[in-house]
Design an enzyme around this catalytic site. Structure first.
Site, PDB file in Angstrom:
ATOM      1  CB  CYS A   1      -0.940   0.031   1.207  1.00 17.46           C
ATOM      2  SG  CYS A   1      -2.171  -1.296   1.215  1.00 17.46           S
ATOM      3  NE  ARG A   2       1.563   2.079   5.430  1.00 23.83           N
ATOM      4  CZ  ARG A   2       1.980   1.763   6.641  1.00 23.83           C
ATOM      5  NH1 ARG A   2       2.063   2.713   7.565  1.00 23.83           N
ATOM      6  NH2 ARG A   2       2.289   0.528   6.945  1.00 23.83           N
TER       7      ARG A   2
ATOM      8  CG  ASP B   1      -1.554  -0.081   7.354  1.00 26.78           C
ATOM      9  OD1 ASP B   1      -1.958  -0.077   6.174  1.00 26.78           O
ATOM     10  OD2 ASP B   1      -1.141  -1.089   7.931  1.00 26.78           O
TER      11      ASP B   1
HETATM   12  P1  4NP Z   1       1.339  -1.357   3.836  1.00 27.80           P
HETATM   13  O1  4NP Z   1      -0.112  -1.865   4.312  1.00 27.80           O
HETATM   14  O2  4NP Z   1       2.299  -1.603   5.001  1.00 27.80           O
HETATM   15  O3  4NP Z   1       1.149   0.083   3.576  1.00 27.80           O
HETATM   16  O4  4NP Z   1       1.703  -2.179   2.619  1.00 27.80           O
HETATM   17  C1  4NP Z   1      -0.328  -3.144   4.811  1.00 27.80           C
HETATM   18  C2  4NP Z   1      -0.614  -4.171   3.931  1.00 27.80           C
HETATM   19  C3  4NP Z   1      -0.872  -5.439   4.420  1.00 27.80           C
HETATM   20  C4  4NP Z   1      -0.853  -5.672   5.780  1.00 27.80           C
HETATM   21  C5  4NP Z   1      -0.558  -4.649   6.651  1.00 27.80           C
HETATM   22  C6  4NP Z   1      -0.294  -3.380   6.174  1.00 27.80           C
HETATM   23  N1  4NP Z   1      -1.146  -6.979   6.277  1.00 27.80           N
HETATM   24  O5  4NP Z   1      -1.156  -7.136   7.505  1.00 27.80           O
HETATM   25  O6  4NP Z   1      -1.356  -7.906   5.476  1.00 27.80           O
END
Ligand code: 4NP
Length: 159
Positions: free
Chosen positions: A16-17, A127
């Site tokens: 995502c981020r 998040d």
């Molecule tokens: P990211 O978001 O750290 O911005 O890529 C997330 C994507 C997946 C998960 C947690 C945060 N997960 O727990 O699967």
């Protein structure tokens, strides 16, 4: 300039981020004709999504603003990244702590929160994974602002 300046964006899942930051910053670097001077990558502190493309909500939100994330695939941050990257930018405070825990002592200075470059000291890119549409737009707002600040900073180093 013989050696590129290298930048690594890091979040938890790398779906995502940090891929959003990767795609936004890459586009800005290309627009300014600096692709030959700056190398960009992204990674997650966790291995949950290794090999996967960005979350479709992130990809769609980014595409609406003209950023293409389709070529990106998740990978996990590894200790050798501290040797290879000049700037290691954590999306949130937990990501920063997790990176500090695996960073060799002499490389801690490469690490900081990405939003420091948006003039937002100690702030997190929240998040959006468990959030609605608005969370993804907010991530883009923050990431665009910090990307502008980071690019200005790196341009001074290049000049
Ligand atoms: P990211 O978001 O750290 O911005 O890529 C997330 C994507 C997946 C998960 C947690 C945060 N997960 O727990 O699967």
């Amino acid at each position: 300039m013989d050696k590129k300046i290298s930048v690594l964006f890091v979040c938890l899942g790398n779906i995502c981020r940090s891929p959003t930051a990767h795609g936004v910053f890459q586009t800005k670097v290309l627009e300014q004709g600096l692709a030959g001077d700056i190398q960009i990558d992204s990674a997650g502190t966790a291995a949950y999504h290794v090999g996967n493309p960005p979350d479709s909500r992130s990809s769609k939100a980014a595409k609406r603003r003209g950023y293409d994330l389709s070529s990106l695939r998740a990978r996990q941050a590894v200790t050798v990244d501290f040797d290879q990257f000049d700037y290691i930018l954590a999306m949130d405070t937990q990501n920063l702590r997790d990176l500090q825990a695996i960073s060799p002592a002499n490389y801690q200075g490469k690490l900081c929160l990405f939003l420091d470059y948006a003039g937002m000291s100690s702030a997190d890119v929240p998040d959006p994974y468990y959030d609605g549409e608005a969370g993804f737009e907010h991530v883009l707002d923050l990431v665009e602002s910090a990307s502008d600040g980071l690019l200005q900073h790196i341009k001074k180093e290049l000049s």
